[in-house]
Design a protein around this motif. Sequence first.
Motif, short mmCIF file in Angstrom:
data_model
loop_
_atom_site.label_atom_id
_atom_site.label_comp_id
_atom_site.label_asym_id
_atom_site.label_seq_id
_atom_site.Cartn_x
_atom_site.Cartn_y
_atom_site.Cartn_z
N ALA A 194 -13.33 32.58 -0.11
CA ALA A 194 -14.20 32.27 1.03
C ALA A 194 -13.35 32.42 2.28
O ALA A 194 -12.14 32.14 2.26
N PRO A 267 -19.75 39.23 3.15
CA PRO A 267 -20.10 38.74 1.81
C PRO A 267 -20.04 39.87 0.78
O PRO A 267 -20.57 40.96 1.00
N ALA A 269 -20.20 40.48 -3.65
CA ALA A 269 -20.47 39.87 -4.95
C ALA A 269 -20.46 40.95 -6.01
O ALA A 269 -20.88 42.08 -5.77
N ARG A 277 -16.73 32.46 -8.95
CA ARG A 277 -17.48 32.48 -7.70
C ARG A 277 -16.96 31.35 -6.81
O ARG A 277 -16.54 30.29 -7.29
N PRO A 278 -16.98 31.55 -5.48
CA PRO A 278 -16.42 30.53 -4.59
C PRO A 278 -17.16 29.21 -4.67
O PRO A 278 -18.37 29.16 -4.87
N ALA A 281 -19.07 27.92 -0.69
CA ALA A 281 -20.32 28.44 -0.12
C ALA A 281 -21.10 29.15 -1.20
O ALA A 281 -20.51 29.79 -2.08
N PRO A 282 -22.41 29.05 -1.17
CA PRO A 282 -23.22 29.73 -2.19
C PRO A 282 -23.12 31.24 -2.04
O PRO A 282 -23.06 31.77 -0.93
N LEU A 283 -23.09 31.91 -3.15
CA LEU A 283 -23.03 33.38 -3.15
C LEU A 283 -23.95 33.85 -4.26
O LEU A 283 -23.69 33.59 -5.43
N ARG A 291 -23.92 45.13 -3.71
CA ARG A 291 -23.13 44.22 -2.89
C ARG A 291 -21.65 44.18 -3.24
O ARG A 291 -20.93 43.30 -2.79
N ASN A 311 -15.48 38.13 -5.42
CA ASN A 311 -16.65 37.42 -4.92
C ASN A 311 -16.23 36.71 -3.64
O ASN A 311 -15.45 35.75 -3.68
N ALA A 313 -17.32 34.86 -0.02
CA ALA A 313 -18.32 34.22 0.83
C ALA A 313 -17.76 34.07 2.23
O ALA A 313 -16.55 33.94 2.42
N LEU A 315 -17.89 31.69 5.56
CA LEU A 315 -18.27 30.33 5.94
C LEU A 315 -18.87 30.29 7.34
O LEU A 315 -18.56 31.14 8.19
#
Length: 691
Positions: A194, A267, A269, A277-278, A281-283, A291, A311, A313, A315
């Motif tokens: 992130a 971002p 993914a 996954r981080p 923060a949602p990803l 992506r 992955n 993200a 912030l």
Amino acid sequence: MRSEAPAAGSADRAPHLVRSRTAAVRRRVSAIATPSRAPVDATRLRRVAVAAAVGALAACAPERPAPVAPAPTGEVRGALPPIPFRDGPLTLDLVHPEEGGALGVRDSTFVFGSTGTGAASLTINGTPVDVRPNGAFLAFLPVPPDGVYRLEARADGETASLVRNVAVPPPPPPIPPGAAVILEDSIEPRGAWAALPGERIEVRFRGSPGGDAALLLPDGTRIHLVERAAEEEAAWGRAAFGREADAARERTLRGVSEYRGSFQAVPLAVADTAIARPRLAPLPVAAPGTRAAVLELVAGTDTARATLPLNLAVLDPDRLPVGATYDPTDPPRAVGGESRGLPAPGAVYHYFWPDGTRLALTGERDGMLRARLTDDLSAWISDDEVLLLPTGTPPPASRVGTVRMTPQPGWIDVRFLLDERLPFRVDEGARSLAITIFGGTSDTDWIQYGGLDPLIDRAVWSQPRDDAYRMTLHLTRAPWGYRAFWDGDDLVLRVRRPPNIDPDHPLRGLLIALDPGHPPLGAIGPTRLTEPVANLAIARALRPLLEEAGARVLLTRTDTTPVGLYERTRAAAAADAHLFISIHNNAFPDGVNPFVNNGTSTYYFYPQSVDLARALQRELVRELRLRDLGVGRGDLAVVRQTWMPAALTETMFLMVPEQEAALRDPDVLDRIARAHYRAIVDFLRGRVDER
């Protein structure tokens, strides 16, 4: 030593040197020793007691061949006694490398063990190897490409053979001429990240030389990557412990290039669910082929592509996640728990925070979280040492109000009135302690000393920047010890008073903590003398010397039962010990030539302990005359305590036959103990003179 040094990674960085290498290696620190000045009042009774202790401890270990022998041709022999002759049955015992073990190098490393008799001759893969009088051997040999060591020993017409299979690191994969190849294991970054908007993310990989490389972002942006020669780093052990001129040099890899570039965080993914996954923060999970960023390498008419396994993200800087520190170890590292911060991922521990310290989080890199201390200063902390607070929790900040001091018989409490628990750092000067509170703003219109006190001369606060408050305590003596903890939201810095030292009897009334390093783990010698046994024998020889001089002694262990690293330091701090001495003997990691790199060394972590470490090093080197490897600042768990001066000694290297044999000799153990004793006395007398 991670000495027991657990760290972001050793022995905690470790746990004390946490030794996670082979039985031969197990440490991150080196050792040194010296000539002899010991008083000649060593009684025969004490020598008998030490000999009995060695025998009793050795009986706790698995029964194996006998003592150890001297070092090979060209090695400095110093003031150690000759190795005793052993004429046992011909028995080959290879201690290192272990069967099925994985070596850390491909070129050369050490091999050691015993033949059971000093009358034997020995070859390893056809190379003659010197056998010492007690049957021990140590050699530094090329690593067999097939990972097979073949030993053959002969004595009195008998022959003994042994075959040992080990795993050898594979060489870099060959790249066919003219082909475009991306070595996927070399791709960085990878995993869960992130970042802040606009942050530069560096990317690199290794592959075919002479190509045209690029990073292709999901929006179609193409970023050119610059080619440079790929270099192979020296084995970490050589860089850390090697004395050879080229020990830390890198070597250019033939037929391989490295490609580097950077991009602004966006971002990203990947569809591969095995890639973390981080947490910050949602990803969203990506559909296959969407992506993700792609690496491309064009060489001639050939093209290679690989997904960037990242992955990432981005912030929101206006709504940063906030966490509270939490010590996940059981039992905790310190009373109330303690978490450790680093200046960069994989670096050394630099910040130590009690549980509940609040952090504004600005980044994540595959298992590490970045905390903002000031606008231009960050720290990294393991993600399992942070509890995320509810979304929307404001970043920590506080005014620092009245500072109150409360003198007590053994210390002075300096209390900082805060609204919430901010990160901080304590730094020592020659006669000062400075505490920086990150995110603090001064509202300190009163500093209450709480009565006249001979230890604190004056206190001065400053606001060196908008987001950092600093208080400097000017002392009349060098700092002896301190600890910082939360009392509600107030930060308390407890400054320890130096003990009253009688210049004629400096040990009288003091409590000395002796820590015989290990178990668990520890080094081992060619005839299988173990480090825990040797260390405890030295501590048992040192204890009566200290007690006869009027000290009380705390042993962190009294037998071969394993004791955790933090259990040792907690016991010493809980007892208010005045000094902490961790006693060790050393080992090298694979690839280090033991004949030119062995010696004596001593380690400390905080400045308050450097004079103690120097005194110990000086006396050990004078006593034994081994190579002086010097004093070092080591990120070792057992010396990272602040309540008292603490040092860790590495007197000898157990893998060197003459040094292992010496550690079986009660007279040598007595000399080592007396060197430690003289050093402690010298250090204490030096603290009397500074008043």
